[in-house]
Design a protein around this motif. Structure first.
Motif, short mmCIF file in Angstrom:
data_model
loop_
_atom_site.label_atom_id
_atom_site.label_comp_id
_atom_site.label_asym_id
_atom_site.label_seq_id
_atom_site.Cartn_x
_atom_site.Cartn_y
_atom_site.Cartn_z
N MET A 139 1.50 6.60 -6.97
CA MET A 139 0.36 7.45 -7.29
C MET A 139 0.68 8.92 -7.09
O MET A 139 0.30 9.77 -7.89
N ARG A 140 1.43 9.24 -6.04
CA ARG A 140 1.78 10.63 -5.74
C ARG A 140 2.98 11.13 -6.53
O ARG A 140 3.38 12.29 -6.40
N THR A 154 0.95 4.04 -3.01
CA THR A 154 0.72 5.44 -2.67
C THR A 154 1.86 6.32 -3.20
O THR A 154 1.61 7.39 -3.77
N LYS A 155 3.09 5.87 -3.02
CA LYS A 155 4.24 6.65 -3.52
C LYS A 155 4.19 6.80 -5.03
O LYS A 155 4.44 7.89 -5.56
N LEU A 195 -5.60 1.25 -5.21
CA LEU A 195 -5.85 1.73 -3.85
C LEU A 195 -7.34 1.96 -3.61
O LEU A 195 -7.86 1.63 -2.54
N CYS A 207 -2.33 2.84 -10.02
CA CYS A 207 -2.10 2.74 -8.58
C CYS A 207 -3.27 3.33 -7.80
O CYS A 207 -3.70 2.76 -6.79
N ALA A 208 -3.78 4.46 -8.28
CA ALA A 208 -4.94 5.07 -7.62
C ALA A 208 -6.14 4.13 -7.69
O ALA A 208 -6.88 3.97 -6.71
N ARG A 246 0.34 5.93 -12.58
CA ARG A 246 -0.17 6.59 -11.38
C ARG A 246 -1.67 6.37 -11.23
O ARG A 246 -2.19 6.12 -10.14
N LEU A 290 0.83 -1.21 0.00
CA LEU A 290 0.00 0.00 0.00
C LEU A 290 0.86 1.26 0.00
O LEU A 290 0.55 2.24 -0.69
N GLN A 291 1.97 1.25 0.74
CA GLN A 291 2.87 2.40 0.76
C GLN A 291 3.50 2.61 -0.62
O GLN A 291 3.61 3.75 -1.09
#
Length: 136
Positions: free
Chosen positions: A85-86, A82-83, A109, A105-106, A102, A78-79
């Motif tokens: 995606m951001r 998130t990385k 999540l 990944c979003a 990205r 999950l981390q």
């Protein structure tokens, strides 16, 4: 070593025993592990067998820790998502993740947290009974 009692027991081992554990895990050979750990003498085979019996619990724990470190936990996954995606995670060339990556990944999540509810169509037979209970 997670359990406090086991951790304390491990701390009481000699440095040679700790090295034996590490070398046994590396070689899977008790005699070789004794030799590499610094044990001396002609009976390394017997000593290796004794160490295996005495230190078996610690060997199993160390092997499990190694296995746990090889497999990503749910939090790690999950981390990472998130990385990416951001845009905080770079590829092997130092470039940002593509917009497509990205977005993916979003999406992953979002599915994990139930943000996106997929349309469900239910089919089947059911009986509908209409009751006329309106008073005139």
């Amino acid at each position: 070593m997670e359990d406090e009692k086991i951790k304390q027991e491990y701390e009481k081992l000699t440095e040679m025993q700790k090295r034996f554990i590490d070398y046994y895990i590396e070689t899977a050979n008790a005699t070789k592990a004794c030799e590499m750990a610094g044990y001396k003498g002609k009976n390394l085979n017997r000593l290796g067998s004794q160490n295996l019996s005495k230190l078996d619990k610690f060997i199993k724990i160390k092997l499990q820790e190694k296995e746990n470190n090889r497999i990503a936990s749910q939090d790690e996954v999950l981390q990472y998502l998130t990385k990416v995606m951001r845009g905080e995670e770079k590829d092997q060339f130092g470039l940002d993740a593509s917009l497509q990556d990205r977005t993916k990944c979003a999406e992953l999540l979002g599915k994990r947290y139930g943000t996106f509810v997929e349309k469900k169509e239910l089919t089947g037979n059911c009986i509908v009974e209409l009751v006329d209970d309106v008073n005139d």
